[in-house]
Design a protein around this motif. Structure first.
Motif, PDB file in Angstrom:
ATOM      1  N   UNK A 140     -61.303   1.645 -46.669  1.00  0.00           N
ATOM      2  CA  UNK A 140     -61.288   1.137 -45.545  1.00  0.00           C
ATOM      3  C   UNK A 140     -60.622  -0.427 -45.531  1.00  0.00           C
ATOM      4  N   UNK A 141     -59.801  -0.286 -44.513  1.00  0.00           N
ATOM      5  CA  UNK A 141     -59.034  -2.271 -44.285  1.00  0.00           C
ATOM      6  C   UNK A 141     -59.971  -2.896 -44.012  1.00  0.00           C
ATOM      7  N   UNK A 142     -60.017  -4.494 -43.512  1.00  0.00           N
ATOM      8  CA  UNK A 142     -60.356  -5.071 -42.786  1.00  0.00           C
ATOM      9  C   UNK A 142     -60.277  -4.911 -41.405  1.00  0.00           C
ATOM     10  N   UNK A 143     -61.073  -4.696 -40.837  1.00  0.00           N
ATOM     11  CA  UNK A 143     -60.905  -4.769 -39.507  1.00  0.00           C
ATOM     12  C   UNK A 143     -61.950  -6.456 -38.674  1.00  0.00           C
ATOM     13  N   UNK A 144     -60.895  -7.231 -38.105  1.00  0.00           N
ATOM     14  CA  UNK A 144     -62.155  -8.349 -37.721  1.00  0.00           C
ATOM     15  C   UNK A 144     -62.397  -8.876 -36.171  1.00  0.00           C
ATOM     16  N   UNK A 145     -63.405  -8.618 -35.150  1.00  0.00           N
ATOM     17  CA  UNK A 145     -62.972  -8.476 -33.744  1.00  0.00           C
ATOM     18  C   UNK A 145     -62.888 -10.071 -33.515  1.00  0.00           C
ATOM     19  N   UNK A 146     -62.251 -10.194 -32.772  1.00  0.00           N
ATOM     20  CA  UNK A 146     -63.072 -11.439 -31.706  1.00  0.00           C
ATOM     21  C   UNK A 146     -62.795 -11.433 -30.226  1.00  0.00           C
ATOM     22  N   UNK A 147     -63.149 -12.624 -29.314  1.00  0.00           N
ATOM     23  CA  UNK A 147     -62.272 -12.158 -28.037  1.00  0.00           C
ATOM     24  C   UNK A 147     -60.731 -13.056 -27.618  1.00  0.00           C
ATOM     25  N   UNK A 148     -59.636 -12.613 -27.508  1.00  0.00           N
ATOM     26  CA  UNK A 148     -58.768 -12.939 -27.220  1.00  0.00           C
ATOM     27  C   UNK A 148     -58.438 -13.639 -26.007  1.00  0.00           C
ATOM     28  N   UNK A 149     -59.092 -13.808 -25.355  1.00  0.00           N
ATOM     29  CA  UNK A 149     -58.962 -14.212 -23.444  1.00  0.00           C
ATOM     30  C   UNK A 149     -60.271 -13.431 -22.577  1.00  0.00           C
ATOM     31  N   UNK A 150     -60.207 -14.875 -22.142  1.00  0.00           N
ATOM     32  CA  UNK A 150     -61.735 -14.876 -20.879  1.00  0.00           C
ATOM     33  C   UNK A 150     -61.466 -15.471 -19.497  1.00  0.00           C
ATOM     34  N   UNK A 151     -61.902 -14.845 -18.667  1.00  0.00           N
ATOM     35  CA  UNK A 151     -61.582 -15.700 -17.381  1.00  0.00           C
ATOM     36  C   UNK A 151     -62.489 -16.971 -17.536  1.00  0.00           C
TER      37      UNK A 151
END
Length: 372
Positions: A140-151
């Protein structure tokens, strides 16, 4: 002799045509990333007095062998398949298998990506053998989640909205090891949002509203093309305000003349909202009778920030255990804190000889069905 030789050549050619990339277990080293692995006698029952060692390595550099066993039936306790995590039987032993087993998987976890299989059978008794699909997977290669944009703005880890208000979210992602072993991108990844209220949505862009006030833990899970997932928590909570009460709001005078002053008083009674830390059940734990035996169950909660501690011990209101047991005088129940300190939740009384049942237990260790 000539006829036997011709028959042998024909058998070899037919076997090669029939199995292609498939592999009938034999002594030696082989490279595969596809096909089917059969025991030493192919589709027929395996033979007696076998001792065969086969090493299978990935034909794609950087990959690891993955075996998906669809059939496994050996003479129980007499015939065995040993699987080693490496290029020979000196590698760590992953499994010692015998008898009849349902479908299961074995994956290499070593730099070579190879698996070594040693099959042994005794002088009596034969069975179906085993069949496994061969494939190659990449680490497995690293996967990083985040919030790209929010209203709505994210402030100190919180998104504040009103009851019934719609919030629009776009997932952010990062693949710092992209193209090390395989290609990653948003186009080949899947996005799953858990809003903490029982609603789960898929897609990189989602919209959601809440019908009840409260604090909701927002989770974003990204799965890439190799079925690898992010391990980080985005640590975002959505606070949904309750409808306020404006008791006490009023004015000093109902009527005033031009240039007169009036006093307007605004008042609002705040309402508390709560975060309910939902959890998955830790599952059923079997407690057979036995002296000095310990059984442990872990409950994982992901709605607290890393390193968070209780400021007041009274904030831990209760611990609930749904269990039955046939003899309360032979069981201790202990709660262990992350720092290693412990407290007895239940300790048996040393007085009295009467049996004490907890719930309506099944007082027979041979029966695995729980009581009430």
């Amino acid at each position: 002799m000539r006829n036997l030789k011709i028959i042998g050549i024909l058998y070899f050619l037919l076997s090669s045509l029939a199995f292609g990339q498939d592999l009938i277990q034999t002594d030696g080293n082989f490279q595969r990333c596809s096909g089917t692995l059969y025991d030493e006698n192919g589709t027929a029952n395996y033979r007696n007095n076998r001792n065969i060692t086969t090493t299978i390595c990935p034909s794609t550099p950087g990959a690891s062998m993955f075996l998906e066993f669809t059939t496994f039936q050996l003479e129980n306790g007499f015939d065995y398949l040993y699987i080693y995590d490496g290029v020979n039987t000196g590698a760590p032993l992953l499994a010692t298998l015998t008898g009849t087993l349902g479908p299961f998987n074995i994956q290499a976890n070593n730099p070579s990506g190879c698996l070594t299989l040693r099959f042994t059978s005794d002088g009596t008794g034969r069975d179906v053998g085993f069949v496994a699909n061969m494939s190659c997977v990449f680490p497995c290669q690293t996967v990083i989640a985040s919030i790209g944009s929010s209203s709505k703005p994210v402030v100190n880890g919180f998104i504040d909205i009103c009851l019934g208000e719609i919030i629009n979210l776009v997932a952010g992602s990062s693949y710092p090891n992209n193209n090390t072993n395989y290609a990653q991108s948003d186009a080949t990844s899947t996005f799953s949002w858990d809003f903490g209220n029982g609603v789960v949505q898929s897609g990189q862009s989602v919209s959601q509203s809440f019908g009840l006030p409260g604090v909701y833990d927002l989770d974003l899970n990204i799965t890439d093309i190799n079925k690898c997932k992010n391990t980080n928590d985005i640590q975002i909570r959505i606070r949904v305000s309750d409808i306020p009460t404006f008791n006490g709001t009023g004015k000093q005078h109902d009527e005033i003349c031009l240039d007169d002053a009036n006093v307007l008083t605004g008042a609002v009674q705040p309402k508390e909202i709560e975060l309910f830390c939902n959890q998955e059940s830790p599952g059923l734990t079997f407690l057979p009778d036995g002296s000095g035996t310990s059984y442990t169950t872990k409950v994982s909660l992901d709605c607290f920030n890393p390193g968070a501690t209780l400021a007041n011990m009274n904030d831990l209101t209760k611990v609930c255990i749904d269990m039955e047991h046939s003899y309360l005088l032979d069981i201790d129940i202990t709660l262990t804190c992350p720092n290693g300190s412990t407290i007895d939740l239940y300790f048996p009384s040393l007085t009295g000889n009467d049996e004490v049942f907890l719930g309506e237990p099944v007082d027979n260790d041979a029966l695995m069905t729980p009581g009430n």
